[in-house]
Design a protein around this motif. Structure first.
Motif, PDB file in Angstrom:
ATOM      1  N   GLY A  33      81.679  53.291  69.101  1.00 31.35           N
ATOM      2  CA  GLY A  33      81.223  52.487  69.812  1.00 31.35           C
ATOM      3  C   GLY A  33      80.356  51.213  68.906  1.00 31.35           C
ATOM      4  O   GLY A  33      80.434  50.687  69.270  1.00 31.35           O
ATOM      5  N   ALA A  34      80.150  51.970  67.706  1.00 31.84           N
ATOM      6  CA  ALA A  34      79.295  50.917  67.097  1.00 31.84           C
ATOM      7  C   ALA A  34      80.117  49.742  66.213  1.00 31.84           C
ATOM      8  O   ALA A  34      81.124  49.693  66.347  1.00 31.84           O
ATOM      9  CB  ALA A  34      78.690  51.498  65.581  1.00 31.84           C
ATOM     10  N   GLU A  35      78.978  48.186  67.128  1.00 25.88           N
ATOM     11  CA  GLU A  35      80.049  47.186  66.617  1.00 25.88           C
ATOM     12  C   GLU A  35      79.420  47.445  64.709  1.00 25.88           C
ATOM     13  O   GLU A  35      79.197  47.931  64.032  1.00 25.88           O
ATOM     14  CB  GLU A  35      79.000  46.174  66.594  1.00 25.88           C
ATOM     15  CG  GLU A  35      78.667  45.762  68.227  1.00 25.88           C
ATOM     16  CD  GLU A  35      79.885  45.007  68.946  1.00 25.88           C
ATOM     17  OE1 GLU A  35      80.899  44.190  67.690  1.00 25.88           O
ATOM     18  OE2 GLU A  35      80.692  45.265  70.138  1.00 25.88           O
ATOM     19  N   PRO A  36      80.870  46.676  64.179  1.00 26.54           N
ATOM     20  CA  PRO A  36      81.421  46.574  62.950  1.00 26.54           C
ATOM     21  C   PRO A  36      80.139  45.650  61.851  1.00 26.54           C
ATOM     22  O   PRO A  36      79.498  45.045  62.650  1.00 26.54           O
ATOM     23  CB  PRO A  36      82.490  45.994  62.946  1.00 26.54           C
ATOM     24  CG  PRO A  36      83.009  45.704  63.927  1.00 26.54           C
ATOM     25  CD  PRO A  36      82.338  46.222  64.604  1.00 26.54           C
ATOM     26  N   GLY A  37      79.191  46.034  61.175  1.00 23.25           N
ATOM     27  CA  GLY A  37      78.161  45.761  60.625  1.00 23.25           C
ATOM     28  C   GLY A  37      76.705  46.291  61.302  1.00 23.25           C
ATOM     29  O   GLY A  37      75.931  45.903  60.808  1.00 23.25           O
ATOM     30  N   SER A  38      76.570  46.970  62.480  1.00 21.99           N
ATOM     31  CA  SER A  38      75.302  47.323  62.931  1.00 21.99           C
ATOM     32  C   SER A  38      74.966  48.729  61.642  1.00 21.99           C
ATOM     33  O   SER A  38      75.757  49.094  60.861  1.00 21.99           O
ATOM     34  CB  SER A  38      76.300  48.595  64.163  1.00 21.99           C
ATOM     35  OG  SER A  38      75.036  49.668  63.966  1.00 21.99           O
ATOM     36  N   VAL A  39      73.420  48.675  61.633  1.00 22.90           N
ATOM     37  CA  VAL A  39      72.722  49.268  61.217  1.00 22.90           C
ATOM     38  C   VAL A  39      72.986  50.974  61.069  1.00 22.90           C
ATOM     39  O   VAL A  39      72.781  51.522  60.359  1.00 22.90           O
ATOM     40  CB  VAL A  39      70.978  48.623  61.177  1.00 22.90           C
ATOM     41  CG1 VAL A  39      70.331  49.500  60.065  1.00 22.90           C
ATOM     42  CG2 VAL A  39      71.258  47.732  60.039  1.00 22.90           C
ATOM     43  N   GLY A  40      73.658  50.624  62.419  1.00 18.88           N
ATOM     44  CA  GLY A  40      73.687  52.781  63.022  1.00 18.88           C
ATOM     45  C   GLY A  40      74.546  52.177  61.632  1.00 18.88           C
ATOM     46  O   GLY A  40      74.849  54.539  61.893  1.00 18.88           O
ATOM     47  N   LEU A  41      75.599  52.217  61.288  1.00 17.99           N
ATOM     48  CA  LEU A  41      76.656  53.006  60.521  1.00 17.99           C
ATOM     49  C   LEU A  41      76.069  52.835  58.956  1.00 17.99           C
ATOM     50  O   LEU A  41      77.222  53.655  58.664  1.00 17.99           O
ATOM     51  CB  LEU A  41      77.209  51.630  60.666  1.00 17.99           C
ATOM     52  CG  LEU A  41      78.196  51.306  62.073  1.00 17.99           C
ATOM     53  CD1 LEU A  41      79.853  49.494  61.861  1.00 17.99           C
ATOM     54  CD2 LEU A  41      79.480  52.606  62.345  1.00 17.99           C
ATOM     55  N   GLY A  42      75.125  53.028  58.713  1.00 16.96           N
ATOM     56  CA  GLY A  42      74.975  53.206  57.118  1.00 16.96           C
ATOM     57  C   GLY A  42      73.948  51.839  57.305  1.00 16.96           C
ATOM     58  O   GLY A  42      72.447  52.608  56.803  1.00 16.96           O
ATOM     59  N   GLY A  43      73.741  50.750  56.772  1.00 16.93           N
ATOM     60  CA  GLY A  43      72.743  50.013  56.501  1.00 16.93           C
ATOM     61  C   GLY A  43      72.741  48.426  56.649  1.00 16.93           C
ATOM     62  O   GLY A  43      73.935  47.825  56.222  1.00 16.93           O
ATOM     63  N   ALA A  44      72.194  47.672  56.057  1.00 17.38           N
ATOM     64  CA  ALA A  44      72.183  46.282  55.653  1.00 17.38           C
ATOM     65  C   ALA A  44      70.951  46.059  54.876  1.00 17.38           C
ATOM     66  O   ALA A  44      69.774  46.857  54.363  1.00 17.38           O
ATOM     67  CB  ALA A  44      71.772  45.550  56.550  1.00 17.38           C
ATOM     68  N   ILE A  45      71.521  44.730  53.579  1.00 16.24           N
ATOM     69  CA  ILE A  45      70.582  44.334  52.445  1.00 16.24           C
ATOM     70  C   ILE A  45      70.258  43.070  53.100  1.00 16.24           C
ATOM     71  O   ILE A  45      71.265  42.607  52.801  1.00 16.24           O
ATOM     72  CB  ILE A  45      70.938  44.766  51.642  1.00 16.24           C
ATOM     73  CG1 ILE A  45      71.215  46.467  50.902  1.00 16.24           C
ATOM     74  CG2 ILE A  45      70.014  43.956  49.613  1.00 16.24           C
ATOM     75  CD1 ILE A  45      71.472  46.599  49.246  1.00 16.24           C
ATOM     76  N   GLU A  46      69.276  43.059  52.593  1.00 13.71           N
ATOM     77  CA  GLU A  46      68.847  41.448  52.906  1.00 13.71           C
ATOM     78  C   GLU A  46      68.142  40.843  51.980  1.00 13.71           C
ATOM     79  O   GLU A  46      66.481  41.650  51.941  1.00 13.71           O
ATOM     80  CB  GLU A  46      68.091  41.062  54.060  1.00 13.71           C
ATOM     81  CG  GLU A  46      68.754  41.712  55.935  1.00 13.71           C
ATOM     82  CD  GLU A  46      68.003  41.736  57.157  1.00 13.71           C
ATOM     83  OE1 GLU A  46      68.885  41.247  57.925  1.00 13.71           O
ATOM     84  OE2 GLU A  46      67.292  41.305  56.921  1.00 13.71           O
ATOM     85  N   VAL A  47      68.230  39.794  51.733  1.00 11.45           N
ATOM     86  CA  VAL A  47      68.158  39.613  50.628  1.00 11.45           C
ATOM     87  C   VAL A  47      66.889  37.548  50.724  1.00 11.45           C
ATOM     88  O   VAL A  47      67.553  36.792  51.590  1.00 11.45           O
ATOM     89  CB  VAL A  47      68.481  39.107  49.535  1.00 11.45           C
ATOM     90  CG1 VAL A  47      67.934  37.977  48.376  1.00 11.45           C
ATOM     91  CG2 VAL A  47      68.742  40.324  48.463  1.00 11.45           C
ATOM     92  N   PHE A  48      65.425  37.643  49.891  1.00 12.38           N
ATOM     93  CA  PHE A  48      64.906  36.233  50.652  1.00 12.38           C
ATOM     94  C   PHE A  48      64.585  36.018  49.605  1.00 12.38           C
ATOM     95  O   PHE A  48      64.397  36.313  48.570  1.00 12.38           O
ATOM     96  CB  PHE A  48      63.269  36.934  51.680  1.00 12.38           C
ATOM     97  CG  PHE A  48      63.927  37.925  52.847  1.00 12.38           C
ATOM     98  CD1 PHE A  48      64.063  37.536  54.136  1.00 12.38           C
ATOM     99  CD2 PHE A  48      64.292  38.830  52.749  1.00 12.38           C
ATOM    100  CE1 PHE A  48      64.515  37.377  55.509  1.00 12.38           C
ATOM    101  CE2 PHE A  48      64.328  39.641  54.301  1.00 12.38           C
ATOM    102  CZ  PHE A  48      64.879  39.241  55.275  1.00 12.38           C
ATOM    103  N   LYS A  49      63.652  34.705  49.862  1.00 17.98           N
ATOM    104  CA  LYS A  49      63.305  33.804  48.907  1.00 17.98           C
ATOM    105  C   LYS A  49      61.704  34.896  48.499  1.00 17.98           C
ATOM    106  O   LYS A  49      61.645  33.976  47.125  1.00 17.98           O
ATOM    107  CB  LYS A  49      63.285  32.164  49.551  1.00 17.98           C
ATOM    108  CG  LYS A  49      63.823  31.337  49.295  1.00 17.98           C
ATOM    109  CD  LYS A  49      64.101  30.396  49.719  1.00 17.98           C
ATOM    110  CE  LYS A  49      64.742  29.089  49.872  1.00 17.98           C
ATOM    111  NZ  LYS A  49      65.116  27.779  50.141  1.00 17.98           N
ATOM    112  N   THR A  50      60.720  35.052  49.518  1.00 14.55           N
ATOM    113  CA  THR A  50      59.499  35.410  48.667  1.00 14.55           C
ATOM    114  C   THR A  50      59.699  37.234  48.987  1.00 14.55           C
ATOM    115  O   THR A  50      60.409  37.208  50.096  1.00 14.55           O
ATOM    116  CB  THR A  50      58.754  34.767  49.058  1.00 14.55           C
ATOM    117  OG1 THR A  50      58.524  35.382  50.461  1.00 14.55           O
ATOM    118  CG2 THR A  50      58.835  33.432  48.698  1.00 14.55           C
TER     119      THR A  50
END
Length: 179
Positions: A107-124
């Motif tokens: 029931g987790a939404e696609p893209g949910s961190v709970g399914l594995g994770g995420a990587i976010e990249v920032f300027k700083t």
């Protein structure tokens, strides 16, 4: 009265002619030879390509083979509406981890961190750390939302709480190669 104007014009032309004539020792106009070193224009030096979330995932997945890319976040599909906003991530991907049991994430939404994770990249790096601190503060005390967060340079690696601490440590080790 016209004579002074003509004299001034003649003077400007004469001075312009003198400055245009060189002695032949002007290094800017000289051809490089055995006694003249060529200089490199710093503006032509290659500039390092900024890290993207996709690049970060490629590096990370070389260390964590159970991670599989599941999505690329765009302005149109960003559930947080943060992509490209001031002090927020400039790119983001989501991934699954095959070590997470399907029953745990039913029931987790696609893209949910709970399914594995995420990587976010920032300027700083400071923006990446601020985001990690914010997530930890907001999720504190809510077991269903807790996650592992690893900051490396401008990248924030967010990892599912369904992984054991030992499994999540694989991501921590892989994240060190991103900074």
């Amino acid at each position: 009265m016209r004579k002074p104007a003509l004299s001034a014009a003649a003077l400007v032309i004469a001075l312009g002619g003198l400055t245009a004539c060189g002695s032949g020792s002007d290094q800017k106009n000289a051809e490089p030879n055995s006694t003249t070193a060529a200089t490199v224009d710093p503006s032509t030096k290659p500039v390092a390509k900024p890290l993207t979330a996709g690049d970060a995932f490629t590096k990370l997945s070389a260390t964590v083979s159970s991670a599989k890319l599941s999505g690329v976040v765009t302005e149109d599909n960003d559930p947080n509406h943060l992509l490209g906003r001031p002090n927020q991530y400039t790119s983001k991907i989501t991934f699954t981890d095959s070590r997470i049991k399907a029953d745990d994430v039913a029931g987790a939404e696609p893209g949910s961190v709970g399914l594995g994770g995420a990587i976010e990249v920032f300027k700083t790096a400071a923006d990446a750390q601020a985001r990690a601190d914010y997530i930890q503060k907001v999720t504190q005390g809510i077991p269903m939302l807790i996650e592992y967060d690893y900051v490396s340079g401008t990248a924030l690696v967010r990892v599912s709480h369904y992984l054991t601490p030992t499994q999540a440590a694989d991501y921590k080790a892989g994240a060190t190669s991103l900074g």
